[in-house]
Enzyme design. Sequence first.
Site, PDB file in Angstrom:
ATOM      1  N   GLU A   1       0.815  -1.284   0.043  1.00  0.00           N
ATOM      2  CA  GLU A   1       0.165  -0.038   0.210  1.00  0.00           C
ATOM      3  C   GLU A   1       0.883   1.499   0.165  1.00  0.00           C
ATOM      4  O   GLU A   1       1.853   1.215   0.706  1.00  0.00           O
ATOM      5  CB  GLU A   1      -0.789   0.210   1.271  1.00  0.00           C
ATOM      6  CG  GLU A   1      -1.743   1.158   1.216  1.00  0.00           C
ATOM      7  CD  GLU A   1      -2.769   1.389   2.523  1.00  0.00           C
ATOM      8  OE1 GLU A   1      -3.695   0.770   2.508  1.00  0.00           O
ATOM      9  OE2 GLU A   1      -2.486   2.007   3.448  1.00  0.00           O
TER      10      GLU A   1
ATOM     11  N   ALA B   1     -10.955   9.903   2.652  1.00  0.00           N
ATOM     12  CA  ALA B   1     -12.448   9.839   2.490  1.00  0.00           C
ATOM     13  C   ALA B   1     -12.916  11.215   2.211  1.00  0.00           C
ATOM     14  O   ALA B   1     -12.612  12.288   2.919  1.00  0.00           O
ATOM     15  CB  ALA B   1     -12.971   9.386   3.823  1.00  0.00           C
TER      16      ALA B   1
ATOM     17  N   HIS C   1      -7.627   3.348  -4.686  1.00  0.00           N
ATOM     18  CA  HIS C   1      -8.632   3.271  -3.674  1.00  0.00           C
ATOM     19  C   HIS C   1     -10.098   4.343  -3.929  1.00  0.00           C
ATOM     20  O   HIS C   1      -9.639   5.454  -4.516  1.00  0.00           O
ATOM     21  CB  HIS C   1      -8.066   3.441  -2.351  1.00  0.00           C
ATOM     22  CG  HIS C   1      -7.261   2.467  -1.788  1.00  0.00           C
ATOM     23  ND1 HIS C   1      -7.030   2.246  -0.427  1.00  0.00           N
ATOM     24  CD2 HIS C   1      -6.272   1.732  -2.449  1.00  0.00           C
ATOM     25  CE1 HIS C   1      -6.181   1.335   0.020  1.00  0.00           C
ATOM     26  NE2 HIS C   1      -5.884   0.945  -1.442  1.00  0.00           N
TER      27      HIS C   1
ATOM     28  N   GLY D   1     -15.128   4.299   3.569  1.00  0.00           N
ATOM     29  CA  GLY D   1     -14.448   5.181   4.179  1.00  0.00           C
ATOM     30  C   GLY D   1     -14.807   5.653   5.649  1.00  0.00           C
ATOM     31  O   GLY D   1     -16.152   5.201   5.759  1.00  0.00           O
ATOM     32  N   ASP D   2     -14.285   6.390   6.206  1.00  0.00           N
ATOM     33  CA  ASP D   2     -14.584   6.531   7.774  1.00  0.00           C
ATOM     34  C   ASP D   2     -15.592   7.773   7.445  1.00  0.00           C
ATOM     35  O   ASP D   2     -15.096   8.861   6.773  1.00  0.00           O
ATOM     36  CB  ASP D   2     -13.590   6.671   8.564  1.00  0.00           C
ATOM     37  CG  ASP D   2     -12.927   5.364   8.896  1.00  0.00           C
ATOM     38  OD1 ASP D   2     -13.798   4.574   9.055  1.00  0.00           O
ATOM     39  OD2 ASP D   2     -11.794   5.337   8.974  1.00  0.00           O
TER      40      ASP D   2
ATOM     41  N   ALA E   1     -20.051  -0.048   1.479  1.00  0.00           N
ATOM     42  CA  ALA E   1     -19.009  -0.354   0.283  1.00  0.00           C
ATOM     43  C   ALA E   1     -19.754  -1.380  -0.907  1.00  0.00           C
ATOM     44  O   ALA E   1     -19.423  -1.196  -1.954  1.00  0.00           O
ATOM     45  CB  ALA E   1     -17.805  -1.232   0.915  1.00  0.00           C
TER      46      ALA E   1
ATOM     47  N   HIS F   1     -14.796  -5.411  11.931  1.00  0.00           N
ATOM     48  CA  HIS F   1     -14.982  -3.947  11.698  1.00  0.00           C
ATOM     49  C   HIS F   1     -15.214  -3.389  13.173  1.00  0.00           C
ATOM     50  O   HIS F   1     -15.981  -3.838  13.888  1.00  0.00           O
ATOM     51  CB  HIS F   1     -16.027  -3.639  10.582  1.00  0.00           C
ATOM     52  CG  HIS F   1     -15.974  -1.927  10.363  1.00  0.00           C
ATOM     53  ND1 HIS F   1     -16.838  -1.144  11.088  1.00  0.00           N
ATOM     54  CD2 HIS F   1     -15.061  -1.185   9.700  1.00  0.00           C
ATOM     55  CE1 HIS F   1     -16.535   0.170  10.489  1.00  0.00           C
ATOM     56  NE2 HIS F   1     -15.518  -0.115   9.774  1.00  0.00           N
TER      57      HIS F   1
ATOM     58  N   GLN G   1      -7.672  -5.574   6.689  1.00  0.00           N
ATOM     59  CA  GLN G   1      -7.174  -4.736   7.774  1.00  0.00           C
ATOM     60  C   GLN G   1      -5.969  -5.187   8.328  1.00  0.00           C
ATOM     61  O   GLN G   1      -5.662  -6.401   8.492  1.00  0.00           O
ATOM     62  CB  GLN G   1      -8.195  -4.315   8.633  1.00  0.00           C
ATOM     63  CG  GLN G   1      -7.741  -3.242   9.758  1.00  0.00           C
ATOM     64  CD  GLN G   1      -7.594  -1.731   9.023  1.00  0.00           C
ATOM     65  OE1 GLN G   1      -6.182  -1.682   8.473  1.00  0.00           O
ATOM     66  NE2 GLN G   1      -8.499  -1.168   8.986  1.00  0.00           N
TER      67      GLN G   1
ATOM     68  N   GLN H   1       2.290   5.385  16.897  1.00  0.00           N
ATOM     69  CA  GLN H   1       1.556   4.840  15.748  1.00  0.00           C
ATOM     70  C   GLN H   1       0.766   3.413  16.135  1.00  0.00           C
ATOM     71  O   GLN H   1      -0.332   3.520  15.592  1.00  0.00           O
ATOM     72  CB  GLN H   1       2.790   4.545  14.683  1.00  0.00           C
ATOM     73  CG  GLN H   1       2.239   3.882  13.473  1.00  0.00           C
ATOM     74  CD  GLN H   1       2.984   2.823  13.020  1.00  0.00           C
ATOM     75  OE1 GLN H   1       3.669   2.060  13.537  1.00  0.00           O
ATOM     76  NE2 GLN H   1       3.067   2.342  11.601  1.00  0.00           N
TER      77      GLN H   1
END
Length: 286
Positions: free
Chosen positions: A21, A55, A82, A113-114, A127, A150, A177, A213
Amino acid sequence: MRVDEAFERERAAGRCALSFEMFPPKGALTLDEAHVIAGELAPLDPTFVSVTCSAGGSGNGGATLEIASMLARDLGVTSVAHLTCMGLTREGLAEKVAAFRAAGVENVLALRGDPVPGAGAADYPFARDLVADLAEAGFCVGAAAYPEGHIACDDLMEDVRRLRQKQDAGARFLVTQLCFDNEAILRFLDRAHAAGITVPIAVGIMPFMSKQQLARMVFMCAASLPSPIIKLLAKYEDNPESLRQAGVDYACRQLDGLRAQGVDGLHVYAMNRPAVAKACAAAVRG
Ligand code: FAD
C-alpha cells in the site's frame, strides 16, 4: 493488468501474491515523491500496489488516480486506486469512472471510508453498493475485510456475512485490515471460506514503527495487541531505532508464518518506506 488475473498468474507460478500500500505524499512535490517511492517498489516485483485516498476527497486524495496511473503506465506495475463512498453521488461516480478509464486504471478498491463531517449526502451507504456499480462499469473491484471484525460490528459472523455481500456484489479480491495476530488471521480465513468467500484474500500486515503509531492504529481499527509486541515496546522504550527494527522483524515473522500456511496473498502497509517494503519482500520471496 487486472488484479484477479495477477492473483491467478501468481497461483499458477506457485507463488504467494505480494502487494504494497502507498499513500499520496503530502505537499507540492506529491507526484515527484510518489515517483521516487514507486520506483523503489517496482523492482520488488509486487503483484500489485494499491494507492489510498482520503475519504470525501479531502486532503491529498486527488493524487490517488495520478499515482495509480503512473505506476501502471510508467513502471508497468499493476495498480489499484482506492475510492470511498463518502460524499459520493451517482453523478460523482460517473465522473470518477470516466477519469479512471481515461487514465487506464483497471482496478479499484471500493471502500465506505470513515464518516467525514461535511462530506455531504452520499448515494452509496455501504461499500457493497459501490462495488456493484464499479463492477457493472467493468472494473476489477476489490473490497476491505477485517480479520478481527470492523470496529462498528461486534458480531464476527455478521461481519463475514457482510463481506460475502461484497463478493456477491462483484468484488474479485479482498484486502484485509492490519492484524498483529496470525492465529486470529487464520481463524478469520476459515470463517470467510466457510461463508463461501472464494475470491483471493490478501492479508494486510503493518510493520509498526513506534508506540504512538501502534496506539493510533489499535484504536482506529480495533486490532488486538499481542503480548510479544507489548514486551517489545517495554524492551525498547528508550530506543526508537531498535523498536522500529523490532517492528519490521515482527512483521517479517508474521509474513513468513502466513506464507507457510499457504495464504493467497500478503499485503504490506509499507507506509511509503521502500526499505520496509524491501525487508518484507525478502521475508515473503526469499
Ligand atoms: P463497509 O463494508 O460498507 O462496512 C462498514 C460498516 O458497515 C461495517 O461495520 C459493516 O459491518 C457495516 N455494514 C456493511 N453492510 C451493512 C448492511 N447492509 N447493513 C448494516 N451495516 C452494514 N479509508 C479511507 O478513507 N481511504 C482509504 O484509502 C482506505 N483504505 C483502506 C484499505 C483497506 C485494506 C482497509 C481494510 C480499510 C481502508 N480504509 C480506507 C478504511 C475504511 O474506509 C474503513 O474501515 C471504513 O470504516 C469501512 O469501510 P468498508 O469498505 O469496509 O465499509
